[in-house]
Design an enzyme around this catalytic site. Structure first.
Site, PDB file in Angstrom:
ATOM      1  N   SER A  49      10.182  27.147 -50.284  1.00  0.00           N
ATOM      2  CA  SER A  49      11.551  26.686 -50.508  1.00  0.00           C
ATOM      3  C   SER A  49      12.509  27.865 -50.526  1.00  0.00           C
ATOM      4  O   SER A  49      12.145  28.964 -50.953  1.00  0.00           O
ATOM      5  CB  SER A  49      11.672  25.842 -51.782  1.00  0.00           C
ATOM      6  OG  SER A  49      10.849  26.339 -52.788  1.00  0.00           O
ATOM      7  N   GLU A  89      11.477  22.716 -61.919  1.00  0.00           N
ATOM      8  CA  GLU A  89      10.827  23.814 -61.195  1.00  0.00           C
ATOM      9  C   GLU A  89      11.824  24.834 -60.626  1.00  0.00           C
ATOM     10  O   GLU A  89      11.639  26.045 -60.764  1.00  0.00           O
ATOM     11  CB  GLU A  89       9.995  23.180 -60.076  1.00  0.00           C
ATOM     12  CG  GLU A  89       9.400  24.145 -59.114  1.00  0.00           C
ATOM     13  CD  GLU A  89       8.540  23.458 -58.057  1.00  0.00           C
ATOM     14  OE1 GLU A  89       8.221  22.255 -58.184  1.00  0.00           O
ATOM     15  OE2 GLU A  89       8.181  24.145 -57.086  1.00  0.00           O
TER      16      GLU A  89
END
Ligand SMILES: Nc1ncnc2c1ncn2[C@@H]1O[C@H](COP(=O)(O)OP(=O)(O)OP(=O)(O)O)[C@@H](O)[C@H]1O
Ligand SMILES: CC(C)(CO)[C@@H](O)C(=O)NCCC(=O)O
Length: 393
Positions: free
Chosen positions: A190, A138
């Site tokens: 994130s 990812e």
């Protein structure tokens, strides 16, 4: 004439990012197919191509963001249009059912999939006959997609950020992006420090992101969808819910130069019964959005200082989809708290970066061709991020 290139993977060219909330799918529609290729194209492939490119809605929840389509693009020497499609992760069962109905088991194709769903739904993917699954990491996909999109002249900043009304988008040239602090505002958030194309690291994150906004908003207002939550927030006034500096000081806290509008306590006014009764659903939705956005701003500034990346910060992720409130607040907050040192940036395709990265991953040949019987594992690539060095959070 057949377009020959041994290294080029066969169609369909698809990248998929299966996240906690949304599935993002990018599809490259070739425009330069030769007569021979068209003849050889299987019925299943044809039907997929028509289905994806002729509609803008799929079932009750799937949407093609037609306004984001990248037209007449060249990828690996092939000319085509890049389409951007999304649907809720909850609907993955419908996706697999459709794959069965379209008889995709006859399709000899490799699908590049990333996000948590690449792991979670692995067995279901393998059940679709000959389909090979390439699981891309990812974060690697995110960085790859971001760096590609940055080169497509689609980056922008905001001007006049101190005035929400006059604040306007302005194109920003991010051809030379390093160093860059990348903030992915998805279900969770994130933060990645990108030092160069091959050198990047996760420096932190927060669980208070897009999922929290929608979850809390549903609890507080009874709304059902993100678009409904945003619509409510756009009409709300968070100062009826939050305690601001002006509520305590009557104006600015002059000695410390703390402005009157600053939020001292998100939802702080809700301790009073009469204020709870006066706050509308719209006010509560706005306060929730402001609270999540401010939390991201604070974290980004502290990570920027910690990592000494104080030049540019790029915000992506679907929390920002159609969400001018958060984008302007982030732009303002980051500039304010970094005293103008950090330049907040955004991308037009903010929610599709990771899916684009997964597609590029597949096209650039780094995908290990899983031989028969072999379970494809994560391709960690040459440019794996370093281990997370940060221990706070
Ligand atoms: N149509 C939508 N349905 C649900 N959430 C949406 C929608 N549009 C925007 N959002 C917002 O985007 C967030 C998800 O963003 P994104 O798609 O970037 O992350 P994700 O890939 O699903 O999550 P993660 O990467 O954390 O696994 C949601 O939490 C919500 O706040
Ligand atoms: C778990 C992922 C990577 C999934 O995309 C992301 O949502 C994330 O980094 N969340 C932040 C978790 C945290 O650092 O608190």
């Amino acid at each position: 004439m057949k377009i020959e290139d041994d290294k080029r993977p066969s169609f369909p060219w698809v990248g998929m990012d299966i996240g906690g909330s949304l599935v993002k799918l990018v599809y490259f529609e070739p425009l330069d197919m030769t007569a021979e290729e068209e003849q050889e194209e299987s019925e299943c492939l044809k039907s997929i191509r028509c289905y994806l490119t002729s509609s803008v809605a799929y079932g009750s929840m799937g949407i093609r963001d037609a306004h984001l389509e990248l037209k007449d693009l060249t990828l690996l020497g092939r000319r085509g249009n890049l389409h951007f499609i999304r649907f809720p992760t909850q609907d993955m069962a419908t996706f697999f059912q459709m794959a069965r109905e379209k008889d995709c088991s006859t399709l000899q194709a490799m699908l590049s999939v990333t996000g948590g769903g690449a792991c979670k739904f692995e067995e279901e993917f393998h059940a679709i006959g000959n389909l090979q699954l390439h699981k891309a990491d990812e974060i690697n996909s995110l960085v790859r997609g971001v760096l590609y999109l940055c080169g497509q002249i689609e980056c922008y900043s905001f001007q006049n950020v101190q005035d929400m009304e006059c604040c306007q988008k302005a194109p920003y040239d991010l051809q030379d992006p390093y160093p860059l602090l990348l903030v992915n505002c998805g279900t969770g958030v994130s933060i990645i420090a990108i030092h160069s194309q091959d050198n990047y690291e996760i420096v932190g994150g927060t669980s208070y992101g897009g999922g929290s906004f929608l979850g809390l908003c549903s609890l507080l207002t009874g709304c059902e969808t993100f678009d409904e939550a945003m619509e409510l927030a756009s009409r709300g006034d968070s100062s009826r819910v939050d305690v601001l500096v002006r509520d305590i000081y009557g104006g600015d806290y002059e000695r410390l130069h703390i402005p009157a509008w600053l939020v001292v306590a998100s939802f702080g006014k809700m301790i009073h019964k009469e204020k709870r009764e006066a706050a509308s659903r719209e006010d509560l939705a706005r306060a929730t959005l402001v609270s999540v956005t401010n939390c991201i701003t604070g974290l980004v500034c502290s990570k920027g200082i910690l990592k000494d990346i104080l030049d540019r910060v790029l915000f992506v992720g679907n929390l920002l989809r159609g969400n001018t409130i958060s984008r302007k607040l982030l732009a303002f907050g980051v500039q304010f708290w970094s005293r103008g040192r950090m330049k907040p940036l955004f991308l037009e395709h903010e929610g599709y970066c990771t899916a684009v990265g997964a597609l590029l991953h597949r096209l650039n040949g780094s995908a290990p061709e899983a031989s028969e019987g072999q379970q494809p594992g994560f391709d960690t690539e040459a440019c794996s991020p370093r281990e997370t060095e940060d221990d706070e959070n």
